[in-house]
Design a protein around this motif. Structure first.
Motif, PDB file in Angstrom:
ATOM      1  N   GLU A   1       0.535  -1.152   0.188  1.00  0.00           N
ATOM      2  CA  GLU A   1      -0.113   0.157  -0.047  1.00  0.00           C
ATOM      3  C   GLU A   1       0.761   1.219   0.108  1.00  0.00           C
ATOM      4  N   LEU A   2       1.935   1.306   0.977  1.00  0.00           N
ATOM      5  CA  LEU A   2       2.857   2.508   0.758  1.00  0.00           C
ATOM      6  C   LEU A   2       3.314   2.542  -0.450  1.00  0.00           C
TER       7      LEU A   2
ATOM      8  N   GLN B   1       2.236   1.701  -3.568  1.00  0.00           N
ATOM      9  CA  GLN B   1       1.144   2.172  -4.172  1.00  0.00           C
ATOM     10  C   GLN B   1       0.977   3.925  -3.926  1.00  0.00           C
ATOM     11  N   THR B   2       0.898   4.220  -2.839  1.00  0.00           N
ATOM     12  CA  THR B   2       0.688   5.599  -2.549  1.00  0.00           C
ATOM     13  C   THR B   2       1.981   6.560  -3.153  1.00  0.00           C
ATOM     14  N   GLU B   3       3.278   5.788  -3.023  1.00  0.00           N
ATOM     15  CA  GLU B   3       4.289   6.449  -3.691  1.00  0.00           C
ATOM     16  C   GLU B   3       4.307   6.728  -5.177  1.00  0.00           C
TER      17      GLU B   3
ATOM     18  N   LEU C   1       1.483   6.708  -6.897  1.00  0.00           N
ATOM     19  CA  LEU C   1       0.398   7.578  -7.029  1.00  0.00           C
ATOM     20  C   LEU C   1       0.814   9.014  -7.162  1.00  0.00           C
ATOM     21  N   LEU C   2       1.661   9.287  -6.056  1.00  0.00           N
ATOM     22  CA  LEU C   2       1.891  10.829  -5.787  1.00  0.00           C
ATOM     23  C   LEU C   2       3.044  11.096  -6.761  1.00  0.00           C
ATOM     24  N   SER C   3       3.922  10.160  -7.165  1.00  0.00           N
ATOM     25  CA  SER C   3       4.900  10.689  -8.104  1.00  0.00           C
ATOM     26  C   SER C   3       4.393  10.809  -9.555  1.00  0.00           C
ATOM     27  N   GLY C   4       3.311   9.942  -9.861  1.00  0.00           N
ATOM     28  CA  GLY C   4       2.392  10.157 -11.091  1.00  0.00           C
ATOM     29  C   GLY C   4       1.916  11.384 -11.030  1.00  0.00           C
ATOM     30  N   ALA C   5       1.267  12.010  -9.736  1.00  0.00           N
ATOM     31  CA  ALA C   5       0.567  13.045  -9.926  1.00  0.00           C
ATOM     32  C   ALA C   5       1.372  14.313  -9.852  1.00  0.00           C
ATOM     33  N   ALA C   6       2.802  14.204  -9.739  1.00  0.00           N
ATOM     34  CA  ALA C   6       3.655  15.249  -9.637  1.00  0.00           C
ATOM     35  C   ALA C   6       3.662  15.791 -11.230  1.00  0.00           C
ATOM     36  N   TYR C   7       3.425  15.045 -12.064  1.00  0.00           N
ATOM     37  CA  TYR C   7       3.923  15.396 -13.598  1.00  0.00           C
ATOM     38  C   TYR C   7       2.335  15.839 -14.363  1.00  0.00           C
TER      39      TYR C   7
ATOM     40  N   HIS D   1       2.443  24.259  -9.166  1.00  0.00           N
ATOM     41  CA  HIS D   1       2.152  22.754  -8.670  1.00  0.00           C
ATOM     42  C   HIS D   1       2.099  22.836  -7.243  1.00  0.00           C
TER      43      HIS D   1
ATOM     44  N   GLN E   1      -6.650  11.678 -10.496  1.00  0.00           N
ATOM     45  CA  GLN E   1      -5.831  12.736 -10.032  1.00  0.00           C
ATOM     46  C   GLN E   1      -6.489  13.864  -9.092  1.00  0.00           C
TER      47      GLN E   1
END
Lengths: 205, 187
Positions: free
Chosen positions: A42-43, A45-47, A49-55, B33, B127
């Motif tokens: 789960e951690l 996955q969270t990582e 998701l967050l790094s994907g969201a940064a772009y 951002h 997102q």
């Protein structure tokens, strides 16, 4: 390793802070403990998701133009002051030249009276300096703000500032005049020539 | 890139306003951002992100060129965001809900305009969810989490931006990550 320690180590591992040894211990624990395995997934996955969201995000259209339009307009005076502060050497040079040229200009404008280098036998009449016939002037002759008439001879260089070499008594005499100088002959009428002459004088004397 | 930015900064310091345009255009997405994740609302985020650049411009002479410009700029942006959050703290929880939907609006507007494929619509919803969950974090965890995933910042740089010791940065990242794990595990 208990589950609490394992979870702490998971975070260190995700931050890149775990040693190889610690990573090995964590792997062994995760292998043996399904709860911690789940927690770790789960951690992870969270990582991701967050790094994907940064772009995903970009600034609104015309953001840059809008910022540029809102920047305070530079005051000219402020700009000059900053320039002076950041270029002290050039500022000093500019001040130096300002003073130099003002003194030079005032000297150029005020120096109206005739002056001549001190030599025996010269006759000065108003703005005219005469080397009388039969007289030989020894050394360099300098005439400033006046004309020069050579009827005798000059044994040295002749320099005339802001004046002319007179033709004496007619053209023949004039030809003779130039012949009567043993050194160089120089006539200076221009501002910069005058300036250059004075600067040379200042450095040679 | 860092060298090109340094060159532009030198020119800005000399009074060349146009050189600042290059800097804004290079960092706009990153600054926006940070602020958008911290604040939530698109309009407010745009306002604060612009303010961050204007402050950077007016204070450019206090920037030490031996240091990293991004660190300095992000610090301005996070400080402005934190100030804004403090001012509106009382109704913070009510706001968070509204903010989340505004984030969603942004994505749904796009979707309506371009009739995106199903896959992309799903991604936008995802997102939007992530954005909402980041916003639901207490601001002190939100700051480190947002910076952690932006621009490959090191933990030490995050500490410098937020003016926190390294140990505190780590603790907050761990707590923030745990909180998000619970919120995002069913996504």
């Amino acid at each position: 390793m208990n589950c609490e320690e394992s979870q702490k180590l998971m975070h260190q591992y995700l931050d890149g802070d775990a040693s190889e040894e610690e990573a090995q211990l964590l792997r062994e624990h995760l292998h043996a403990c399904p709860d911690c395995q789940q927690h770790y997934q789960e951690l992870k996955q969270t990582e991701s998701l967050l790094s994907g969201a940064a772009y995903e995000l970009s600034a609104p259209a015309a953001f840059t133009d809008s910022v540029m339009a809102k920047l305070p307009k530079e005051k000219k005076r402020v700009g000059y002051m900053r320039w002076f502060r950041t270029h002290p050497v050039l500022t000093a040079a500019a001040v130096f030249f300002l003073f130099m040229f003002t003194s030079v200009f005032s000297a150029w404008n005020n120096d109206a009276s005739v002056s001549v280098s001190k030599q025996e036998g010269l006759i000065v009449e108003n703005d005219l300096v005469i080397v009388p016939e039969g007289v030989t002037v020894e050394g360099d002759l300098v005439v400033e703000n006046g004309d020069l008439d050579i009827r005798g001879e000059v044994d040295g260089d002749v320099t005339i500032l802001n004046g002319d070499l007179l033709k004496g008594a007619g053209a023949e005499a004039n030809m003779a005049a130039a012949d009567n100088i043993t050194g160089e002959y120089q006539e200076i009428d221009q501002m910069f020539g005058w300036l250059w002459f004075h600067m040379k004088q200042a450095f040679t004397f | 890139m860092e060298n090109i930015i340094k060159h532009h900064i030198k020119n800005v310091k000399k009074g060349d306003q146009a050189a600042f345009e290059e800097i804004v255009s290079f960092y706009q997405n990153k600054v926006y951002h940070i602020v958008f994740r911290m604040i939530g609302d698109t309009y407010e985020a745009q306002d604060i992100a612009q303010e961050a650049f204007i402050r950077a411009y007016t204070n450019i002479h206090s920037f030490d060129e031996n240091r990293k410009f991004s660190t300095w700029l992000y610090r301005i942006a996070t400080n402005l965001s934190i100030d804004r959050l403090r001012k509106k703290k009382p109704d913070y929880h009510l706001d968070a809900e509204v903010k989340g939907t505004e984030g969603l609006d942004m994505y749904s507007q796009l979707a309506a305009d371009q009739a995106l494929p199903e896959e992309e619509v799903q991604n936008m919803e995802l997102q939007s969810n992530i954005h909402k969950e980041i916003l639901s974090l207490p601001p002190k965890y939100r700051g480190v989490i947002v910076l952690r995933f932006l621009d490959d910042l090191s933990l030490a740089e995050i500490g410098e931006i937020l003016d926190l010791p390294l140990g505190t940065v780590k603790t907050r990242i761990h707590r923030g990550r745990e909180l998000l794990r619970k919120k995002l595990r069913h996504v």
